[in-house]
Design an enzyme around this catalytic site. Structure first.
Site, PDB file in Angstrom:
ATOM      1  N   MET A  38      40.482  43.786  28.155  1.00 45.45           N
ATOM      2  CA  MET A  38      39.932  42.472  27.854  1.00 45.45           C
ATOM      3  C   MET A  38      38.527  42.392  28.432  1.00 45.45           C
ATOM      4  O   MET A  38      38.226  42.990  29.467  1.00 45.45           O
ATOM      5  CB  MET A  38      40.802  41.371  28.466  1.00 45.45           C
ATOM      6  CG  MET A  38      42.197  41.280  27.883  1.00 45.45           C
ATOM      7  SD  MET A  38      42.207  40.707  26.176  1.00 45.45           S
ATOM      8  CE  MET A  38      41.600  39.024  26.399  1.00 45.45           C
ATOM      9  N   ASN A 221      31.851  43.583  32.305  1.00 51.88           N
ATOM     10  CA  ASN A 221      31.582  44.971  32.691  1.00 51.88           C
ATOM     11  C   ASN A 221      32.347  45.409  33.938  1.00 51.88           C
ATOM     12  O   ASN A 221      31.938  46.322  34.642  1.00 51.88           O
ATOM     13  CB  ASN A 221      30.075  45.191  32.891  1.00 51.88           C
ATOM     14  CG  ASN A 221      29.280  44.842  31.651  1.00 51.88           C
ATOM     15  OD1 ASN A 221      29.648  45.210  30.539  1.00 51.88           O
ATOM     16  ND2 ASN A 221      28.196  44.105  31.837  1.00 51.88           N
ATOM     17  N   ARG A 222      33.453  44.735  34.206  1.00 50.93           N
ATOM     18  CA  ARG A 222      34.303  45.029  35.355  1.00 50.93           C
ATOM     19  C   ARG A 222      33.585  44.811  36.689  1.00 50.93           C
ATOM     20  O   ARG A 222      34.027  45.308  37.724  1.00 50.93           O
ATOM     21  CB  ARG A 222      34.845  46.469  35.293  1.00 50.93           C
ATOM     22  CG  ARG A 222      35.758  46.728  34.086  1.00 50.93           C
ATOM     23  CD  ARG A 222      36.985  45.816  34.132  1.00 50.93           C
ATOM     24  NE  ARG A 222      37.936  46.103  33.091  1.00 50.93           N
ATOM     25  CZ  ARG A 222      37.999  45.444  31.917  1.00 50.93           C
ATOM     26  NH1 ARG A 222      37.129  44.481  31.656  1.00 50.93           N
ATOM     27  NH2 ARG A 222      38.911  45.748  31.025  1.00 50.93           N
ATOM     28  N   LEU A 223      32.506  44.048  36.682  1.00 48.70           N
ATOM     29  CA  LEU A 223      31.806  43.720  37.920  1.00 48.70           C
ATOM     30  C   LEU A 223      32.331  42.381  38.425  1.00 48.70           C
ATOM     31  O   LEU A 223      31.636  41.359  38.434  1.00 48.70           O
ATOM     32  CB  LEU A 223      30.289  43.682  37.681  1.00 48.70           C
ATOM     33  CG  LEU A 223      29.688  45.012  37.228  1.00 48.70           C
ATOM     34  CD1 LEU A 223      28.192  44.850  36.963  1.00 48.70           C
ATOM     35  CD2 LEU A 223      29.929  46.092  38.282  1.00 48.70           C
TER      36      LEU A 223
END
Length: 244
Positions: A38, A221-223
């Site tokens: 997601m 961006n998974r940050l």
């Protein structure tokens, strides 16, 4: 036949076995797990957004999860414990109260979680609010609630749940469902609807006094944003940011 020929034949046989097993393996994993992902939102969580205490911040997020996002059982949490030898176990439990003293849940004191906590009181609570791309992780020490507090909560439970606390010797092995249903039926006959059910002596609450509380907000961006409250010796809280 030379030795190397025999090795080649054996390896070929292994390849044939793997080839025969491959379709079955694909059937048990029909999804491309590596492609399942997601994309989380751009808005995040900053230090300036936080309340003064982790419990006050939890109250904000819990209200958003339960009253605004209408998440199913927003008070469901994964309770992870470990026994004296460090062997972990996890299960989903419902949070029933929280305040500045901690987070409270109830259980059978003979259950695995309760036995673990008797040997090792350190516990982790995880609130997995996936639809909001949020998690709250509480790490702390669990202590039993007082009997008066336990009894007050027990009286708020539905009649059937009160009987269930007596009928089930939680976490023990039983012969089958029939045994459990028979135990419940006998209790229902003894304590019909409208009659007070005594509080089981083997049942009660745990209050988890937090040492750290992490608020996790999914980001692009998974940050992700990860802000953690850490208890200070003077009773205050220090906030630190964790790398995602």
């Amino acid at each position: 036949m030379r030795q190397d020929d025999r090795v080649t034949d054996r390896d070929a046989g292994r390849r044939d076995i793997r080839a025969a097993e491959a379709p079955q393996a694909r059937e048990t994993a029909p999804f491309d797990l590596a492609a399942m992902r997601m994309h989380y939102r751009a808005e995040g969580l900053t230090e300036a957004d936080l309340a003064d205490t982790p419990v006050a911040q939890f109250a904000r997020w819990f209200h958003e999860a339960a009253a605004q996002a209408h998440l199913f059982e927003a008070n469901a949490m994964v309770v992870s414990t470990a026994d004296a030898e460090g062997r972990p176990s996890s299960r989903t439990v419902l949070l029933k109260h929280f305040d500045e003293q901690g987070f409270v849940f109830y259980t059978n004191y003979g259950s695995r979680k309760a036995r673990d906590l008797a040997e090792n009181p350190y516990v982790s609570l995880l609130f997995p609010w996936h639809p909001m791309a949020r998690q709250v992780i509480v790490q702390g020490v669990a202590r039993r609630t007082g009997r008066d507090e336990t009894a007050a909560y027990f009286r708020t439970r539905p009649h059937g749940s009160q009987l269930g606390a007596w009928a089930s010797a939680q976490s023990t092995v039983i012969a089958g469902r029939t045994e459990l249903d028979a135990s419940y039926a006998a209790l229902a006959e003894r304590y019909p609807e409208g009659e007070q059910v005594p509080v089981p002596p083997h049942w009660g609450g745990f209050r988890v006094a937090p040492r750290t509380v992490e608020f996790w907000q999914g980001r692009e961006n998974r940050l992700h944003d990860r802000l953690r409250y850490v208890a200070e010796p003077d009773g205050g809280w220090r906030v630190e940011r964790l790398s995602p």
